[in-house]
Write an enzyme that holds these catalytic residues in place. Sequence first.
Site, short mmCIF file in Angstrom:
data_model
loop_
_atom_site.label_atom_id
_atom_site.label_comp_id
_atom_site.label_asym_id
_atom_site.label_seq_id
_atom_site.Cartn_x
_atom_site.Cartn_y
_atom_site.Cartn_z
N ASP A 190 41.48 47.98 40.72
CA ASP A 190 41.68 46.52 40.61
C ASP A 190 40.86 45.88 41.73
O ASP A 190 40.34 46.57 42.61
CB ASP A 190 43.18 46.19 40.79
CG ASP A 190 43.45 44.69 40.74
OD1 ASP A 190 42.88 43.99 39.90
OD2 ASP A 190 44.24 44.20 41.59
N SER A 191 40.77 44.56 41.70
CA SER A 191 40.09 43.85 42.78
C SER A 191 40.86 43.97 44.09
O SER A 191 40.29 43.75 45.16
CB SER A 191 39.98 42.37 42.41
OG SER A 191 41.27 41.87 42.11
N TYR A 242 38.20 38.76 42.16
CA TYR A 242 37.22 38.90 41.09
C TYR A 242 37.23 37.67 40.18
O TYR A 242 36.25 37.40 39.49
CB TYR A 242 37.56 40.12 40.21
CG TYR A 242 37.07 41.47 40.74
CD1 TYR A 242 36.53 41.62 42.02
CD2 TYR A 242 37.16 42.60 39.93
CE1 TYR A 242 36.11 42.86 42.47
CE2 TYR A 242 36.73 43.85 40.37
CZ TYR A 242 36.21 43.97 41.64
OH TYR A 242 35.79 45.20 42.07
N GLY A 243 38.35 36.98 40.17
CA GLY A 243 38.57 35.88 39.22
C GLY A 243 37.52 34.78 39.29
O GLY A 243 37.28 34.08 38.31
N CYS A 291 42.81 45.53 36.07
CA CYS A 291 42.51 44.16 36.46
C CYS A 291 42.07 43.46 35.17
O CYS A 291 41.17 43.96 34.47
CB CYS A 291 41.38 44.17 37.47
SG CYS A 291 40.70 42.54 37.85
N ASN A 292 42.71 42.36 34.85
CA ASN A 292 42.35 41.66 33.61
C ASN A 292 40.94 41.11 33.66
O ASN A 292 40.22 41.14 32.67
CB ASN A 292 43.33 40.51 33.36
CG ASN A 292 44.67 41.01 32.87
OD1 ASN A 292 44.92 41.05 31.68
ND2 ASN A 292 45.53 41.42 33.78
N THR A 293 40.55 40.61 34.85
CA THR A 293 39.22 40.01 34.99
C THR A 293 38.15 41.06 34.71
O THR A 293 37.20 40.82 33.96
CB THR A 293 39.06 39.43 36.41
OG1 THR A 293 40.25 38.71 36.74
CG2 THR A 293 37.86 38.53 36.51
N GLU A 305 50.03 36.04 46.88
CA GLU A 305 49.62 36.81 48.06
C GLU A 305 50.11 36.19 49.35
O GLU A 305 50.28 36.88 50.35
CB GLU A 305 48.10 36.99 48.07
CG GLU A 305 47.68 37.89 46.92
CD GLU A 305 46.28 38.43 47.07
OE1 GLU A 305 45.54 37.96 47.92
OE2 GLU A 305 45.95 39.36 46.30
N CYS A 315 47.17 38.67 34.09
CA CYS A 315 46.70 38.97 35.44
C CYS A 315 47.73 39.92 36.05
O CYS A 315 48.95 39.69 35.91
CB CYS A 315 46.60 37.69 36.27
SG CYS A 315 46.24 38.01 38.01
N THR A 316 47.25 40.97 36.70
CA THR A 316 48.18 41.99 37.18
C THR A 316 48.98 41.55 38.42
O THR A 316 49.86 42.26 38.88
CB THR A 316 47.43 43.32 37.46
OG1 THR A 316 46.28 43.04 38.27
CG2 THR A 316 46.98 43.96 36.17
N HIS A 317 48.68 40.37 38.95
CA HIS A 317 49.52 39.82 40.02
C HIS A 317 50.79 39.16 39.46
O HIS A 317 51.80 39.07 40.15
CB HIS A 317 48.77 38.70 40.77
CG HIS A 317 47.84 39.18 41.83
ND1 HIS A 317 46.73 39.94 41.57
CD2 HIS A 317 47.84 38.97 43.19
CE1 HIS A 317 46.08 40.18 42.70
NE2 HIS A 317 46.74 39.60 43.69
N1 DGL Z 1 44.46 41.26 39.58
C1 DGL Z 1 43.38 40.48 39.03
C2 DGL Z 1 43.49 40.34 37.51
O1 DGL Z 1 44.31 40.98 36.88
C3 DGL Z 1 43.34 39.09 39.63
C4 DGL Z 1 42.92 38.97 41.05
C5 DGL Z 1 41.47 38.55 41.25
O2 DGL Z 1 41.07 37.40 40.94
O3 DGL Z 1 40.74 39.39 41.71
O4 DGL Z 1 42.73 39.61 36.92
#
Ligand code: DGL
Length: 271
Positions: free
Chosen positions: A13-14, A45-46, A76-78, A157, A189-191
């Site tokens: 993930d990012s 990454y977003g 990571c979804n992005t 965060e 988004c995994t957050h």
């Molecule tokens: N965890 C990332 C996702 O699932 C989001 C965090 C990021 O922007 O890097 O997209």
Amino acid sequence: MNLSADLPIGIFDSGVGGLTVAHSIKSLLPKEKIIYFGDTFHLPYGDKSSKTVRYYSRKISDFLLEKSCKTILIACNTASASAFDEVTQHIGDRAIVMNVVDPVVSLLGGKGKNGKVGVIGTKGTINSGTYRDKITRRFPSMEVISKATPLFVPMIEEGFIDDDISDAIIHAYLSDRRFAGIHTLILGCTHYPLIRRQIERFFKDEVEVIDSGNIVASELQRKLQERDLLNPENGSDKHEFYVSDYTEFFDMISRMFFEEEVHLEKLDFWT
Ligand code: DGL
């Protein structure tokens, strides 16, 4: 493909967001060894271009391959939205490549194949149109309402979870009238699993809120089972967690995401 069951599962993930998925995998598949890479040097990454995210994803996949991972899971979804096809092509049959979008989209079939579905995520994920395209290709009569919710990642965060500030931000984004009447909201988004309960409450528990953690863990189990690659021995006492930049803050929030102590090791990966 010359893979064996005792090889580890690679996850990236990012940053620490993918630890929510790693945690679901650890719970469902306790014998599997996990190698996790959080690209904290490049977080978030977003906001990055698709080309940049594809480059990072390819390099990290190479690292996980060097670690002999049988699976490379883009948690990571992005990165799943921009880089899955490229990573799949790059890795070929050297490992099973998975993303966190497809298993969630497949699950929607059980919801009656129509109606209105909401998707929230980073700008990168939402602007890519990946969820909308994949959902409407499979379920043409579903209406997809997508919205980028970029403040959620820094909010989480910074520890604004289940309090007045997060309530206000959730309200500001989700009171968008387009969401009226959705039956499902995908947390793209995994957050976001960390604010899942608050979002459910916002919708008065009338909307099914789904995140990728358990769904992806089940799909991984299915894929490994199908290829006879589930580890019969216990390899899980040696999980490895790497980050490309380190602050004590990340150590602290990684506990929040993984729900237990994590020892993050810093790698000079990009420098
Ligand atoms: N965890 C990332 C996702 O699932 C989001 C965090 C990021 O922007 O890097 O997209």
